[in-house]
Design a protein around this motif. Sequence first.
Motif, PDB file in Angstrom:
ATOM      1  N   ILE A 192      46.541  45.216  47.251  1.00  0.00           N
ATOM      2  CA  ILE A 192      45.300  45.083  48.010  1.00  0.00           C
ATOM      3  C   ILE A 192      44.082  45.617  47.234  1.00  0.00           C
ATOM      4  O   ILE A 192      43.184  46.242  47.790  1.00  0.00           O
ATOM      5  CB  ILE A 192      45.380  45.752  49.411  1.00  0.00           C
ATOM      6  CG1 ILE A 192      46.732  45.535  50.056  1.00  0.00           C
ATOM      7  CG2 ILE A 192      44.265  45.232  50.321  1.00  0.00           C
ATOM      8  CD1 ILE A 192      47.108  44.102  50.357  1.00  0.00           C
ATOM      9  N   HIS A 193      44.055  45.368  45.929  1.00  0.00           N
ATOM     10  CA  HIS A 193      42.901  45.674  45.095  1.00  0.00           C
ATOM     11  C   HIS A 193      42.304  44.338  44.642  1.00  0.00           C
ATOM     12  O   HIS A 193      42.918  43.290  44.826  1.00  0.00           O
ATOM     13  CB  HIS A 193      43.289  46.522  43.885  1.00  0.00           C
ATOM     14  CG  HIS A 193      44.014  47.783  44.237  1.00  0.00           C
ATOM     15  ND1 HIS A 193      43.423  48.827  44.920  1.00  0.00           N
ATOM     16  CD2 HIS A 193      45.300  48.164  44.015  1.00  0.00           C
ATOM     17  CE1 HIS A 193      44.310  49.804  45.092  1.00  0.00           C
ATOM     18  NE2 HIS A 193      45.457  49.414  44.555  1.00  0.00           N
ATOM     19  N   THR A 194      41.152  44.363  44.004  1.00  0.00           N
ATOM     20  CA  THR A 194      40.463  43.148  43.586  1.00  0.00           C
ATOM     21  C   THR A 194      40.326  43.102  42.073  1.00  0.00           C
ATOM     22  O   THR A 194      39.710  43.981  41.470  1.00  0.00           O
ATOM     23  CB  THR A 194      39.052  43.091  44.214  1.00  0.00           C
ATOM     24  OG1 THR A 194      39.180  43.199  45.629  1.00  0.00           O
ATOM     25  CG2 THR A 194      38.348  41.803  43.866  1.00  0.00           C
ATOM     26  N   VAL A 195      40.898  42.075  41.454  1.00  0.00           N
ATOM     27  CA  VAL A 195      40.769  41.890  40.003  1.00  0.00           C
ATOM     28  C   VAL A 195      39.408  41.266  39.716  1.00  0.00           C
ATOM     29  O   VAL A 195      39.046  40.254  40.300  1.00  0.00           O
ATOM     30  CB  VAL A 195      41.892  40.988  39.459  1.00  0.00           C
ATOM     31  CG1 VAL A 195      41.681  40.703  37.976  1.00  0.00           C
ATOM     32  CG2 VAL A 195      43.243  41.616  39.697  1.00  0.00           C
ATOM     33  N   LEU A 196      38.662  41.878  38.808  1.00  0.00           N
ATOM     34  CA  LEU A 196      37.358  41.365  38.407  1.00  0.00           C
ATOM     35  C   LEU A 196      37.428  40.687  37.038  1.00  0.00           C
ATOM     36  O   LEU A 196      36.762  39.677  36.817  1.00  0.00           O
ATOM     37  CB  LEU A 196      36.322  42.483  38.404  1.00  0.00           C
ATOM     38  CG  LEU A 196      36.147  43.196  39.755  1.00  0.00           C
ATOM     39  CD1 LEU A 196      35.245  44.401  39.613  1.00  0.00           C
ATOM     40  CD2 LEU A 196      35.621  42.231  40.795  1.00  0.00           C
ATOM     41  N   ALA A 197      38.232  41.229  36.118  1.00  0.00           N
ATOM     42  CA  ALA A 197      38.371  40.635  34.784  1.00  0.00           C
ATOM     43  C   ALA A 197      39.624  41.178  34.100  1.00  0.00           C
ATOM     44  O   ALA A 197      39.987  42.337  34.296  1.00  0.00           O
ATOM     45  CB  ALA A 197      37.145  40.946  33.930  1.00  0.00           C
ATOM     46  N   ILE A 198      40.255  40.307  33.311  1.00  0.00           N
ATOM     47  CA  ILE A 198      41.381  40.700  32.450  1.00  0.00           C
ATOM     48  C   ILE A 198      41.147  40.021  31.113  1.00  0.00           C
ATOM     49  O   ILE A 198      40.845  38.829  31.053  1.00  0.00           O
ATOM     50  CB  ILE A 198      42.742  40.245  33.008  1.00  0.00           C
ATOM     51  CG1 ILE A 198      43.025  40.849  34.371  1.00  0.00           C
ATOM     52  CG2 ILE A 198      43.860  40.607  32.030  1.00  0.00           C
ATOM     53  CD1 ILE A 198      44.334  40.386  34.993  1.00  0.00           C
ATOM     54  N   ASN A 199      41.307  40.790  30.032  1.00  0.00           N
ATOM     55  CA  ASN A 199      41.178  40.239  28.690  1.00  0.00           C
ATOM     56  C   ASN A 199      41.829  41.205  27.723  1.00  0.00           C
ATOM     57  O   ASN A 199      42.214  42.304  28.103  1.00  0.00           O
ATOM     58  CB  ASN A 199      39.718  39.998  28.330  1.00  0.00           C
ATOM     59  CG  ASN A 199      39.549  38.886  27.323  1.00  0.00           C
ATOM     60  OD1 ASN A 199      40.492  38.525  26.614  1.00  0.00           O
ATOM     61  ND2 ASN A 199      38.357  38.331  27.260  1.00  0.00           N
ATOM     62  N   GLY A 200      41.972  40.808  26.491  1.00  0.00           N
ATOM     63  CA  GLY A 200      42.552  41.722  25.529  1.00  0.00           C
ATOM     64  C   GLY A 200      42.832  41.081  24.187  1.00  0.00           C
ATOM     65  O   GLY A 200      42.361  39.987  23.888  1.00  0.00           O
ATOM     66  N   MET A 201      43.613  41.774  23.413  1.00  0.00           N
ATOM     67  CA  MET A 201      44.036  41.368  22.078  1.00  0.00           C
ATOM     68  C   MET A 201      45.565  41.339  22.083  1.00  0.00           C
ATOM     69  O   MET A 201      46.177  41.733  23.068  1.00  0.00           O
ATOM     70  CB  MET A 201      43.508  42.361  21.038  1.00  0.00           C
ATOM     71  CG  MET A 201      41.997  42.500  21.011  1.00  0.00           C
ATOM     72  SD  MET A 201      41.151  40.974  20.568  1.00  0.00           S
ATOM     73  CE  MET A 201      41.556  40.819  18.850  1.00  0.00           C
ATOM     74  N   PRO A 202      46.195  40.920  20.988  1.00  0.00           N
ATOM     75  CA  PRO A 202      47.660  40.865  20.975  1.00  0.00           C
ATOM     76  C   PRO A 202      48.354  42.208  21.225  1.00  0.00           C
ATOM     77  O   PRO A 202      49.471  42.244  21.727  1.00  0.00           O
ATOM     78  CB  PRO A 202      47.986  40.355  19.573  1.00  0.00           C
ATOM     79  CG  PRO A 202      46.778  39.595  19.158  1.00  0.00           C
ATOM     80  CD  PRO A 202      45.614  40.328  19.788  1.00  0.00           C
TER      81      PRO A 202
END
Length: 73
Positions: A22-32
């Motif tokens: 019940i949380h809100t994802v705003l952004a996901i990104n990254g490197m290998p």
Amino acid sequence: MIGKSWQSELYQYIAGIVQNHIHTVLAINGMPDYMHLFFGMRPTQSLSDLIQDIKGDSSKWVNQSQLTKGQFS
């Protein structure tokens, strides 16, 4: 190492974990070799518990899906 061929699936899986708590994802990104997760968090769960769930559940998913040659952690 996070493979490009399954990176977006992993990010979607992690977003599902966060949303199931019940949380809100705003952004996901990254490197290998690492990722960033930006999310809105409700105050009834500790950050350390959520991160433990994300890391444990996503690593288990990667290993069960056999996306890497060795053990993913």
